[in-house]
Structures are given as structure tokens and as C-alpha cells.
Write a protein that holds these residues in place. Structure first.
Motif, short mmCIF file in Angstrom:
data_model
loop_
_atom_site.label_atom_id
_atom_site.label_comp_id
_atom_site.label_asym_id
_atom_site.label_seq_id
_atom_site.Cartn_x
_atom_site.Cartn_y
_atom_site.Cartn_z
N ALA A 55 6.43 -26.47 50.95
CA ALA A 55 5.68 -26.10 49.70
C ALA A 55 4.49 -27.70 49.62
CB ALA A 55 5.47 -26.32 48.38
N CYS A 56 3.90 -28.69 49.30
CA CYS A 56 3.03 -29.14 49.49
C CYS A 56 2.36 -28.98 51.64
CB CYS A 56 3.58 -30.79 49.52
SG CYS A 56 2.53 -32.17 48.82
N ILE A 57 3.04 -29.14 52.48
CA ILE A 57 2.45 -29.17 52.90
C ILE A 57 1.46 -27.52 53.28
CG2 ILE A 57 2.11 -28.42 55.50
CD1 ILE A 57 4.93 -30.67 55.27
N THR A 58 1.85 -26.75 52.71
CA THR A 58 1.03 -25.30 52.84
C THR A 58 -0.29 -25.11 51.70
OG1 THR A 58 3.12 -23.71 53.02
CG2 THR A 58 1.71 -23.29 51.71
N GLN A 59 0.25 -26.15 50.26
CA GLN A 59 -0.79 -26.20 49.30
C GLN A 59 -1.86 -27.35 49.58
OE1 GLN A 59 -0.09 -28.94 45.71
NE2 GLN A 59 -1.24 -26.87 44.59
N MET A 60 -1.23 -27.53 50.67
CA MET A 60 -2.43 -29.53 51.24
C MET A 60 -3.36 -27.62 52.01
SD MET A 60 -1.12 -32.21 53.70
CE MET A 60 -0.15 -32.25 52.25
N PHE A 61 -2.99 -27.56 53.02
CA PHE A 61 -3.65 -26.72 54.01
C PHE A 61 -4.96 -25.98 53.10
CE2 PHE A 61 -3.92 -22.67 56.63
CZ PHE A 61 -4.84 -22.78 57.16
N PHE A 62 -4.12 -24.84 52.25
CA PHE A 62 -5.43 -23.79 51.62
C PHE A 62 -5.93 -24.70 50.87
CE2 PHE A 62 -1.91 -21.41 52.68
CZ PHE A 62 -2.55 -20.04 53.18
N ILE A 63 -6.04 -26.02 49.99
CA ILE A 63 -6.95 -27.20 49.37
C ILE A 63 -7.93 -27.00 50.48
CG2 ILE A 63 -7.33 -29.05 48.27
CD1 ILE A 63 -4.85 -28.96 46.88
N HIS A 64 -7.36 -27.49 51.30
CA HIS A 64 -8.42 -28.22 52.41
C HIS A 64 -9.11 -27.58 53.31
CE1 HIS A 64 -7.61 -32.33 51.78
NE2 HIS A 64 -5.81 -31.92 52.31
N ALA A 65 -8.47 -25.85 53.71
CA ALA A 65 -9.13 -24.38 54.46
C ALA A 65 -10.27 -24.69 53.59
CB ALA A 65 -8.17 -24.29 55.27
N PHE A 66 -9.81 -24.57 52.07
CA PHE A 66 -10.61 -23.76 51.70
C PHE A 66 -12.37 -24.64 51.08
CE2 PHE A 66 -7.83 -20.05 50.53
CZ PHE A 66 -8.28 -19.36 51.13
N LEU A 91 0.22 -32.78 61.16
CA LEU A 91 0.30 -34.15 61.43
C LEU A 91 1.60 -35.00 60.02
CD1 LEU A 91 -3.35 -34.25 62.05
CD2 LEU A 91 -1.40 -35.31 63.44
N ILE A 92 1.50 -34.50 59.11
CA ILE A 92 2.16 -34.80 58.38
C ILE A 92 3.82 -34.76 58.06
CG2 ILE A 92 2.32 -34.26 55.56
CD1 ILE A 92 0.46 -36.30 55.79
N LYS A 93 4.19 -32.98 58.77
CA LYS A 93 5.57 -33.25 58.53
C LYS A 93 5.50 -33.79 59.65
CE LYS A 93 8.61 -29.71 58.00
NZ LYS A 93 9.46 -29.12 56.73
N ARG A 94 5.62 -34.95 60.43
CA ARG A 94 5.75 -35.13 61.54
C ARG A 94 6.06 -36.90 61.01
NH1 ARG A 94 2.82 -39.48 64.56
NH2 ARG A 94 0.35 -39.41 63.24
N LEU A 95 5.65 -37.18 59.78
CA LEU A 95 6.29 -38.34 59.25
C LEU A 95 7.19 -38.56 58.41
CD1 LEU A 95 2.61 -38.82 58.05
CD2 LEU A 95 3.13 -40.49 59.90
#
Length: 324
Positions: free
Chosen positions: A106-117, A172-176
Motif C-alpha cells: 500500500a505504501c509503494i502504491t501511494q508513493m507511485f501515485f504521489i510522485h506520478a501526479f 526499486l523500493i520493492k527490491r530493498l
């Protein structure tokens, strides 16, 4: 037997557990104030949603506003609305309900949309600068240059650029591995914030973060500066001083939107990279200003500064049929 029992309890095994949840943070050192932060926060989100929905509704329903400038403004309002909706669930859950946990996915999903928008908003502001340049430099050919097809393709290109640039970030975050701490600095997820918690080499993440900064901030700011240099050149070619002032006034709303977006964004980026010694409150304040200020104030600025929108909003709320 004792040896077999002691192995799972060793410190080494405890520190290498990969966290699958993050802990979101309210106001550091003042958890009792979180509830009272929820009240103005809800007010700001309400203003954001109401203001941007009104802008979209007015542009959609008023035939006279079906022009390139207002189509780009509708893109900006939709982006501001989307960016706010990305952060609203976790911000409200932390400050209102005291729910601080968020899963890694959920954190990664939110991260993607915040940076994308965020990238979309930057691109829309560049497109709006081009719109102002065409309107001032080629007023007689304004609608023939910025056709519906050109506007649609511009919006699609802005969205595609942002998605393509931000898409590697979740991977990149998921692999860490996150084995030391899972406490984030904000009430929502950002790439640079999650990256610092990893217990592995984050050089690739840092380099790619710098690449996104160059694309979304440096490149777009340079294009904006060039656009306004060309706009000023076009304005100076106008003979009448009154006409020059009138033309420049049409750019004030866009300049305000640019400053509202880029000043907090650049400030937050610099603080994250070079202000590690600063108080956590400063980090939280800048990040919240970056995410909350533009969506709240952009509708206000355009409603106040743009006569056509202001008149339609007054007519809508006053119920008048024959507004000016």
C-alpha cells in the motif's frame, strides 16, 4: 538442545527480518496534538475537493469556457484533486483515527501515485506556459494552433511522461530489505523517505531519484523560464503601455500556480538531500506544504484572478440567470 533453541533467538536473525509494514508519523514529540491537527486538515481537504470540483464543473458546463486556456486549467484542477486524494486516506487515518500502520504494498502504491501526479502537475504547468505564449505571440491563430487534438495529445504526453519516469520507483523500493526501522517521517509514503530506511545499498535509488528531479524540476523550470522570456519579448513588442499591462495580467494566475508548486517542491527536495540535521518538524512542514498548498490555493487564485470563472461561480451560488 540449548544450542538449537538459541539459534532462532539470535540478534542476527532479528535484525535481518524484512519489515512488511511501515509506521506513518504525525507530529514528532507531540502525539497528543494529532487529533487537533485533524480538524484543520479536514478543512483543507474539504476546500481542496470543493474548489477543484467547482472549477471542473464550471469549465464543463459553461460553453464560453471551452477554450484552450480553460482546458489546461481543468487538467490542473483534476491533477490537484487526484494528488490530494492520494494523500487523504493516510493523513486522515494518522491524525484523526491514530492508525499509523501501512503495508509495504500500500505504501509503494501511494508513493507511485504521489510522485506520478506531482510529475503531471509539473508538466501541466509547462503546457499552460506554452498556452500563454501562443495566446500572446499569436493571438489571431490561438485557437487554430491549440486545437482540441493538440490539447488532448499534450495532456496524454504529460501523463505518459510522468508514468514512464515514475514507474521504476516501486520496483526499486520493492527490491530493498527494511530490517532496521520501519518508521517513516511523514503521514504518507515518499520514495526518498522510504529509501533511507533500507538496510542495503541504495545508490541506484539515489541516482534515479536525482534523474527524476532533473526531469521534473530542472528541465521543466528551464522550459518555464524560456517560455516567459519569449512572453516578455512578445509583450515588449506591444506599442500601448495599457495593452502591455493587460496582457501581463493574463499571466499572473499561472505565475502564482508555478510559484505555489515549485517553491515548496524545491524546498522539500533540498531539505531531504541536505537538511538531515534539521528538526523533523521542518521536514514534515515542508512536505505538507508541498502537497496541501497548491491544491488548496490554485482554485482560489484562478477564481479570484479570472473574471469569467469568478462570474460563473457567483452566478452558480447566487442562482442568477443573467450574470454579467
Amino acid at each position: 538442545m540449548r544450542l538449537l533453541i538459541s539459534i532462532p533467538l539470535s540478534p542476527f536473525n532479528q535484525t535481518t527480518d524484512n519489515h512488511q509494514t511501515f509506521t506513518l508519523t504525525g507530529i514528532p514529540g507531540m502525539p497528543e496534538k494529532d487529533f487537533w491537527m485533524a480538524l484543520p486538515l479536514c478543512l483543507l481537504y474539504s476546500i481542496t475537493v470543493l474548489g477543484n470540483v467547482i472549477i471542473l464543473f464550471v469549465i464543463k458546463t459553461e460553453q464560453s469556457l471551452h477554450e484552450p486556456m480553460y482546458y489546461f486549467l481543468a487538467m490542473l484542477a483534476a491533477t490537484d484533486l487526484s494528488l490530494s486524494l492520494c494523500t487523504m486516506p493516510t493523513m486522515i487515518s494518522v491524525y484523526w483515527f491514530n492508525w499509523h500502520l501501512i503495508t509495504l504494498d500500500a505504501c509503494i502504491t501511494q508513493m507511485f501515485f504521489i510522485h506520478a501526479f506531482g510529475g503531471v502537475e509539473s508538466g501541466v504547468l509547462v503546457a499552460m506556459a506554452f498556452d500563454r505564449f501562443v495566446a500572446i505571440r499569436f493571438p489571431l491563430h490561438y485557437t487554430t494552433i491549440l486545437t482540441h487534438r493538440v490539447i488532448g495529445n499534450t495532456g496524454a504526453a504529460v501523463l505518459l511522461r510522468s508514468v514512464v519516469v515514475v514507474l521504476p520507483v516501486p520496483f526499486l523500493i520493492k527490491r530493498l530489505p527494511f530490517c532496521h526501522s520501519n518508521v517513516l517521517s511523514h503521514a504518507y509514503c515518499l520514495h526518498q523517505d522510504a529509501m533511507r530506511l533500507a538496510c542495503a545499498d541504495t545508490s541506484v535509488n539515489s541516482i534515479y531519484g536525482l534523474v527524476t528531479v532533473i526531469i521534473f524540476i530542472v528541465l521543466d523550470v528551464l522550459i518555464l523560464l524560456v517560455s516567459y522570456v519569449l512572453i516578455l519579448q512578445a509583450v515588449l513588442n506591444i506599442a500601448s503601455k495599457e495593452e502591455r499591462f493587460k496582457v501581463l495580467k493574463t499571466c499572473l494566475s499561472h505565475i502564482s500556480a508555478v510559484l505555489l508548486f515549485y517553491v515548496p517542491l524545491i524546498g522539500m527536495t533540498l531539505i531531504h538531500r541536505f537538511g538531515k540535521h534539521l528538526s523533523p518538524f521542518v521536514h514534515i512542514l515542508m512536505a505538507n506544504i508541498y502537497l496541501l498548498l497548491p491544491p488548496v490555493l490554485n482554485p482560489v487564485v484562478y477564481s479570484v484572478r479570472t473574471k469569467q470563472i469568478r462570474q460563473r461561480i457567483i452566478r452558480m451560488f447566487c442562482g442568477g440567470k443573467n450574470g454579467p
